[in-house]
Motif scaffolding. Structure first.
Motif, mmCIF file in Angstrom:
data_model
loop_
_atom_site.group_PDB
_atom_site.id
_atom_site.type_symbol
_atom_site.label_atom_id
_atom_site.label_comp_id
_atom_site.label_asym_id
_atom_site.label_seq_id
_atom_site.Cartn_x
_atom_site.Cartn_y
_atom_site.Cartn_z
ATOM 1 N N ARG A 24 -34.450 105.670 -11.347
ATOM 2 C CA ARG A 24 -35.142 106.774 -12.004
ATOM 3 C C ARG A 24 -34.598 106.987 -13.413
ATOM 4 O O ARG A 24 -33.497 106.553 -13.741
ATOM 5 C CB ARG A 24 -34.951 108.074 -11.199
ATOM 6 C CG ARG A 24 -35.560 108.042 -9.808
ATOM 7 C CD ARG A 24 -35.244 109.346 -9.093
ATOM 8 N NE ARG A 24 -35.991 109.503 -7.846
ATOM 9 C CZ ARG A 24 -36.023 110.625 -7.121
ATOM 10 N NH1 ARG A 24 -35.328 111.698 -7.531
ATOM 11 N NH2 ARG A 24 -36.721 110.686 -6.016
ATOM 12 N N THR A 25 -35.377 107.684 -14.227
ATOM 13 C CA THR A 25 -34.919 108.033 -15.568
ATOM 14 C C THR A 25 -33.819 109.086 -15.473
ATOM 15 O O THR A 25 -34.009 110.133 -14.847
ATOM 16 C CB THR A 25 -36.067 108.593 -16.411
ATOM 17 O OG1 THR A 25 -37.089 107.599 -16.521
ATOM 18 C CG2 THR A 25 -35.584 108.977 -17.806
ATOM 19 N N ARG A 42 -28.440 124.408 -10.664
ATOM 20 C CA ARG A 42 -29.822 124.668 -10.273
ATOM 21 C C ARG A 42 -30.792 123.788 -11.064
ATOM 22 O O ARG A 42 -31.829 123.354 -10.543
ATOM 23 C CB ARG A 42 -30.164 126.155 -10.447
ATOM 24 C CG ARG A 42 -29.405 127.052 -9.463
ATOM 25 C CD ARG A 42 -29.655 128.517 -9.721
ATOM 26 N NE ARG A 42 -29.102 128.957 -11.000
ATOM 27 C CZ ARG A 42 -29.077 130.218 -11.413
ATOM 28 N NH1 ARG A 42 -29.582 131.186 -10.651
ATOM 29 N NH2 ARG A 42 -28.559 130.548 -12.580
ATOM 30 N N TRP A 43 -30.468 123.531 -12.315
ATOM 31 C CA TRP A 43 -31.283 122.629 -13.133
ATOM 32 C C TRP A 43 -31.253 121.212 -12.560
ATOM 33 O O TRP A 43 -32.282 120.532 -12.520
ATOM 34 C CB TRP A 43 -30.752 122.599 -14.568
ATOM 35 C CG TRP A 43 -30.965 123.835 -15.376
ATOM 36 C CD1 TRP A 43 -30.445 125.075 -15.142
ATOM 37 C CD2 TRP A 43 -31.728 123.949 -16.574
ATOM 38 N NE1 TRP A 43 -30.837 125.945 -16.119
ATOM 39 C CE2 TRP A 43 -31.619 125.289 -17.010
ATOM 40 C CE3 TRP A 43 -32.480 123.054 -17.334
ATOM 41 C CZ2 TRP A 43 -32.252 125.741 -18.169
ATOM 42 C CZ3 TRP A 43 -33.111 123.490 -18.483
ATOM 43 C CH2 TRP A 43 -32.992 124.833 -18.896
ATOM 44 N N THR A 49 -35.730 117.010 -7.921
ATOM 45 C CA THR A 49 -36.979 117.186 -7.182
ATOM 46 C C THR A 49 -38.171 116.681 -7.993
ATOM 47 O O THR A 49 -39.154 116.178 -7.433
ATOM 48 C CB THR A 49 -37.184 118.678 -6.831
ATOM 49 O OG1 THR A 49 -36.088 119.110 -6.020
ATOM 50 C CG2 THR A 49 -38.475 118.890 -6.071
ATOM 51 N N ALA A 50 -38.079 116.777 -9.312
ATOM 52 C CA ALA A 50 -39.165 116.338 -10.192
ATOM 53 C C ALA A 50 -39.177 114.831 -10.405
ATOM 54 O O ALA A 50 -40.052 114.318 -11.119
ATOM 55 C CB ALA A 50 -39.057 117.047 -11.534
ATOM 56 N N GLY A 51 -38.223 114.113 -9.810
ATOM 57 C CA GLY A 51 -38.247 112.661 -9.861
ATOM 58 C C GLY A 51 -37.290 112.012 -10.834
ATOM 59 O O GLY A 51 -37.373 110.805 -11.080
ATOM 60 N N TYR A 52 -36.371 112.794 -11.384
ATOM 61 C CA TYR A 52 -35.387 112.245 -12.312
ATOM 62 C C TYR A 52 -34.047 111.998 -11.613
ATOM 63 O O TYR A 52 -33.858 112.384 -10.456
ATOM 64 C CB TYR A 52 -35.195 113.197 -13.496
ATOM 65 C CG TYR A 52 -36.431 113.317 -14.353
ATOM 66 C CD1 TYR A 52 -36.704 112.383 -15.346
ATOM 67 C CD2 TYR A 52 -37.337 114.357 -14.160
ATOM 68 C CE1 TYR A 52 -37.854 112.488 -16.128
ATOM 69 C CE2 TYR A 52 -38.488 114.469 -14.936
ATOM 70 C CZ TYR A 52 -38.735 113.525 -15.909
ATOM 71 O OH TYR A 52 -39.868 113.625 -16.676
ATOM 72 N N ALA A 53 -33.142 111.362 -12.341
ATOM 73 C CA ALA A 53 -31.779 111.144 -11.857
ATOM 74 C C ALA A 53 -30.841 111.969 -12.731
ATOM 75 O O ALA A 53 -30.312 111.478 -13.732
ATOM 76 C CB ALA A 53 -31.417 109.669 -11.924
ATOM 77 N N PRO A 54 -30.659 113.240 -12.402
ATOM 78 C CA PRO A 54 -29.878 114.125 -13.276
ATOM 79 C C PRO A 54 -28.375 113.986 -13.053
ATOM 80 O O PRO A 54 -27.916 113.711 -11.942
ATOM 81 C CB PRO A 54 -30.353 115.515 -12.854
ATOM 82 C CG PRO A 54 -30.721 115.355 -11.409
ATOM 83 C CD PRO A 54 -31.234 113.951 -11.252
ATOM 84 N N LEU A 277 -38.452 120.998 -18.653
ATOM 85 C CA LEU A 277 -39.007 119.957 -17.794
ATOM 86 C C LEU A 277 -40.393 119.527 -18.270
ATOM 87 O O LEU A 277 -40.719 118.327 -18.299
ATOM 88 C CB LEU A 277 -39.068 120.452 -16.353
ATOM 89 C CG LEU A 277 -39.671 119.500 -15.317
ATOM 90 C CD1 LEU A 277 -38.916 118.183 -15.265
ATOM 91 C CD2 LEU A 277 -39.683 120.174 -13.937
ATOM 92 N N ALA A 278 -41.213 120.490 -18.661
ATOM 93 C CA ALA A 278 -42.560 120.161 -19.143
ATOM 94 C C ALA A 278 -42.492 119.285 -20.391
ATOM 95 O O ALA A 278 -43.291 118.342 -20.553
ATOM 96 C CB ALA A 278 -43.341 121.446 -19.425
ATOM 97 N N PHE A 279 -41.538 119.582 -21.262
ATOM 98 C CA PHE A 279 -41.381 118.772 -22.478
ATOM 99 C C PHE A 279 -40.932 117.363 -22.122
ATOM 100 O O PHE A 279 -41.509 116.369 -22.594
ATOM 101 C CB PHE A 279 -40.383 119.434 -23.423
ATOM 102 C CG PHE A 279 -40.211 118.706 -24.725
ATOM 103 C CD1 PHE A 279 -41.122 118.882 -25.754
ATOM 104 C CD2 PHE A 279 -39.134 117.862 -24.926
ATOM 105 C CE1 PHE A 279 -40.970 118.211 -26.968
ATOM 106 C CE2 PHE A 279 -38.974 117.182 -26.126
ATOM 107 C CZ PHE A 279 -39.892 117.351 -27.162
ATOM 108 N N VAL A 280 -39.919 117.248 -21.283
ATOM 109 C CA VAL A 280 -39.407 115.929 -20.889
ATOM 110 C C VAL A 280 -40.497 115.117 -20.203
ATOM 111 O O VAL A 280 -40.664 113.921 -20.456
ATOM 112 C CB VAL A 280 -38.165 116.088 -19.999
ATOM 113 C CG1 VAL A 280 -37.743 114.733 -19.411
ATOM 114 C CG2 VAL A 280 -36.995 116.680 -20.797
ATOM 115 N N ASN A 281 -41.263 115.772 -19.337
ATOM 116 C CA ASN A 281 -42.334 115.079 -18.600
ATOM 117 C C ASN A 281 -43.354 114.425 -19.531
ATOM 118 O O ASN A 281 -43.958 113.403 -19.187
ATOM 119 C CB ASN A 281 -43.070 116.057 -17.680
ATOM 120 C CG ASN A 281 -42.363 116.264 -16.361
ATOM 121 O OD1 ASN A 281 -41.560 115.441 -15.928
ATOM 122 N ND2 ASN A 281 -42.662 117.374 -15.713
#
Length: 285
Positions: A24-25, A42-43, A49-54, A277-281
């Motif tokens: 994942r990104t 929490r972030w 959950t949004a599909g990234y590798a934080p 998240l919306a910006f990164v997406n």
């Protein structure tokens, strides 16, 4: 800093390994002064959950807990902007995919430095500390930094914030009860050096508190400002945005109404996280 395993804690190395194995990104979170990586917990869950590798690496020598940090404040002393930026660059170099980078406060400055080095696929700088070329110095920002800048010896010290200082600098836009809870849960001592570096950046051509705003490899950047932030008021964020607009890449600005410097950790964190998240997406997947 050289790229050696000894400079990256085992927990961060494990996070890098997980991110690389996932395919994942990655999203790298960078905290600011008076906080620890746990401020992003929490972030991290939201972006996972949004599909990234934080992952949320600490600054060099960050303790694992607020209790440890309070017991051993000396570990924070003498960390400079350049040292910390190089540390995050070393972490990012071990990732197999270019990450998005999200930073708050001095983490927001570091995120812009990383982006200026062409290391970020997309960047979100939230209430970011000023870099060279950002000129406004509002009174509230001076008052917020006075617990450190008021004593030149603090350049080489780790400085905690009293509850009253934290209430003004971070938690002015939340209730008294929440402000006390945030101070108890998150606040740790912070190195004085970065504040002195930021305060003198416009007088020092060799300052480490500078970002390459014109690098065409900077990538998309979102500057986020809390409307009621005392530490990084609108004027500072707007000036940073104006400097970043010199870049050929996408540069955007978002103001979060009614929010102070604690906007990433207080009860309203989700609104800010969803904005990031919306910006990164839009640019990274």
């Amino acid at each position: 800093m050289s790229d050696s395993l000894s400079e990256i804690p085992a927990s961060t190395l494990a996070g890098i390994e997980r991110a690389n194995a996932s395919g994942r990104t990655p999203v790298v979170f960078i905290h600011g002064l008076w906080l620890l990586p746990s401020s992003w917990d929490r972030w991290v869950s939201l972006f996972e959950t949004a599909g990234y590798a934080p992952l949320s690496p600490g600054w060099p020598d960050d303790p694992d807990t607020v209790e440890e940090a309070t017991a051993h404040p000396e570990v924070f002393a003498n960390k400079t902007v350049g040292q910390v930026a190089d540390h995050y660059a070393t972490v990012i170099a071990r990732l197999q995919h270019q990450p998005a980078v999200i930073g708050h406060s001095f983490g927001g400055l570091l995120a812009q430095i990383i982006a200026g080095r062409g290391l970020s696929a997309a960047t979100v700088a939230i209430d970011a500390a000023p870099f060279r070329g950002v000129l406004p110095l509002p009174i509230s920002a001076l008052r917020s930094s006075f617990p450190v800048l008021g004593n030149p010896a603090n350049r080489h010290r780790a400085v905690p914030l009293t509850y009253e200082q934290f209430r003004y600098a971070f938690a002015n836009a939340v209730s008294e009860e929440e402000a006390r809870q945030l101070h108890e849960t998150y606040a740790v001592p912070a190195p004085g050096a970065p504040l002195f570096q930021a305060a003198t950046a416009n007088f020092n051509p060799w300052t480490e508190a500078k970002a390459d705003t014109e690098n065409p490899d900077r990538g998309p950047l979102l500057v986020v400002s809390g409307e009621r932030d005392h530490t990084v008021p609108h004027a500072i964020s707007a000036a940073a945005y104006k400097r970043q607009q010199r870049n050929t890449g996408v540069t955007e600005f978002a103001e979060i109404a009614g929010r102070g410097h604690s906007l990433t950790i207080d009860a309203g964190w989700r609104e800010v996280a969803d904005t990031a998240l919306a910006f990164v997406n839009r640019f990274v997947k």
